[in-house]
Design a protein around this motif. Structure first.
Motif, mmCIF file in Angstrom:
data_model
loop_
_atom_site.group_PDB
_atom_site.id
_atom_site.type_symbol
_atom_site.label_atom_id
_atom_site.label_comp_id
_atom_site.label_asym_id
_atom_site.label_seq_id
_atom_site.Cartn_x
_atom_site.Cartn_y
_atom_site.Cartn_z
ATOM 1 N N GLU A 42 -20.490 12.883 22.798
ATOM 2 C CA GLU A 42 -21.191 11.671 23.248
ATOM 3 C C GLU A 42 -20.216 10.663 23.851
ATOM 4 O OE1 GLU A 42 -25.111 11.608 20.296
ATOM 5 O OE2 GLU A 42 -23.428 10.252 19.905
ATOM 6 N N LEU A 52 -26.647 14.028 28.553
ATOM 7 C CA LEU A 52 -26.521 14.981 27.469
ATOM 8 C C LEU A 52 -27.697 15.958 27.465
ATOM 9 C CD1 LEU A 52 -25.447 12.305 24.922
ATOM 10 C CD2 LEU A 52 -24.037 14.307 25.474
ATOM 11 N N PHE A 62 -28.560 15.781 19.980
ATOM 12 C CA PHE A 62 -28.471 14.426 20.541
ATOM 13 C C PHE A 62 -29.831 13.723 20.510
ATOM 14 C CE2 PHE A 62 -25.436 17.089 23.134
ATOM 15 C CZ PHE A 62 -24.286 16.690 22.459
ATOM 16 N N HIS A 65 -30.037 9.923 21.001
ATOM 17 C CA HIS A 65 -29.285 9.309 22.109
ATOM 18 C C HIS A 65 -30.220 8.999 23.283
ATOM 19 C CE1 HIS A 65 -26.209 8.566 25.122
ATOM 20 N NE2 HIS A 65 -25.312 8.528 24.143
ATOM 21 N N SER A 68 -30.159 11.467 26.392
ATOM 22 C CA SER A 68 -30.291 12.894 26.112
ATOM 23 C C SER A 68 -31.561 13.417 26.775
ATOM 24 C CB SER A 68 -30.359 13.144 24.604
ATOM 25 O OG SER A 68 -30.696 14.491 24.341
#
Length: 370
Positions: A42, A52, A62, A65, A68
């Motif tokens: 990350e 991601l 992830f 996130h 992501s």
């Protein structure tokens, strides 16, 4: 395993030579999860402003996130597959880049720069061409790549990570919104999985069978780490989830609830094991996606222009069958049916629970078919 001398510098040189005008893709697989590489990857993604993504076996790594995309591949989300095919540069950590991950190579742009990190040298370039192969631990390699960027004063923070992109990712639909005629006595599987995702215990361990039902499961039942999901169809055979799910439910030593997901055909392959689960008080919730058919074959027959009715297979009341074998069984063919048992299935059970979910066979997942 520490990367060989010169490989980190070579990877960064290729990254810079790619002259990326679109966000790079930072892709992680099961190997990255097992090495504890989440934070390092990350941080590297933030420095490059890469998006991601994961392989299906890295799904959930992830999940918290904002940049992501989810998982890529043959069954990946539309947004993740779109961004990887548009990317100029791909960093792959701890994933094999096999046919599942790259949709038999269709997701890998010819002009893209690919940096592949894996502890197994034989995995690098085995399924897809790469520009730089790094034999190394995913976490340590990501940390070294980040350190090299910092040493070169390369920081692209804010170049691609914008508020509009964040909104695009957060608002991307899980499923196609195509409308289908209502069929009495059945649920739309999209409606079903969205509500199950809300009702079923949040702390969960999912065992998924193969077939058409698998697609709804991996799109709609959220997990927070790859360790919360087991893939059972490495050799493309359905019917594996029941036995693995019962075993998993009895071996989990934490407060996660084992949720086993299978189609009606896969369920029948191991129907007798419901009695095994009941006799041993296995705390498992088994979600049966009951479309009265071999769903995968039904859609494949349509694709090749053949009569799909040969794949239809009416099933009996599975909730009644489950109860005769000693389990708790519920028949679900409408949203009120589901709401009526929400209090029963939002906690870890004392023994096996079978949810006979009657779904419309004609509602097709976007990735279904040949």
């Amino acid at each position: 395993i520490r990367p060989p001398d010169g490989k980190i510098e070579e990877a960064i040189e290729h990254y810079l030579d790619s002259d990326a005008t679109r966000p790079p893709i930072v892709l992680a697989g099961r190997g990255a999860a097992e090495s504890g590489a989440k934070d390092a990857i990350e941080a590297f993604a933030e420095q490059t402003n890469g998006l991601l993504a994961t392989s299906i076996k890295g799904r959930g790594l992830f999940s918290d996130h904002p940049y992501s995309l989810g998982f890529v591949g043959s069954w990946g989300s539309n947004i993740s597959n779109r961004y990887i095919t548009d990317s100029d540069c791909i960093f792959a950590f701890g994933c094999s880049l096999n046919s599942y991950t790259l949709d038999s190579g269709h997701l890998l742009p010819d002009e893209a720069t690919v940096v592949h990190v894996d502890t197994d040298e034989s995995s690098i370039g085995r399924y897809a061409p790469v520009d730089v192969g790094i034999v190394g631990d995913a976490r340590e390699t990501a940390e070294m790549l980040l350190a090299e960027l910092e040493a070169m004063n390369i920081d692209r923070s804010g170049v691609f990570w914008t508020d509009s992109l964040r909104r695009e990712i957060s608002e991307a639909p899980d499923f196609e919104e195509r409308e289908y005629p209502e069929r009495d006595g059945t649920l739309d599987p999209r409606t079903l999985v969205r509500r199950l995702n809300e009702i079923l215990p949040a702390k969960r361990f999912i065992v998924s069978d193969g077939g058409h039902s698998m697609r709804w499961t991996i799109d709609g039942l959220d997990i927070t780490h790859p360790d919360d999901y087991t893939w059972t169809i490495d050799f493309a055979g359905i019917g594996q989830a029941m036995s693995q799910g019962i075993g998993a439910s009895m071996s989990l030593d934490d407060d996660r609830t084992c949720i086993t997901s299978c189609g009606d055909a896969g369920f029948f392959m191991h129907l007798s094991e419901v009695e095994t689960a009941a006799r041993n008080d296995a705390p498992v919730i088994i979600v049966v996606w009951n479309d009265d058919a071999f769903g995968e074959e039904y859609h494949n027959l349509i694709d090749v222009g053949l009569d799909p009715n040969g794949a239809l297979l009416p099933t009996p009341d599975l909730s009644g069958v489950a109860e005769k074998l000693g389990a708790d069984g519920y028949s679900i063919s409408s949203e009120p049916d589901l709401e009526a048992i929400s209090d029963e299935i939002n906690k870890k059970p004392d023994g096996p629970v079978i949810l006979d979910c009657r779904i419309d066979v004609d509602i097709r997942h976007r990735t279904a078919g040949l």
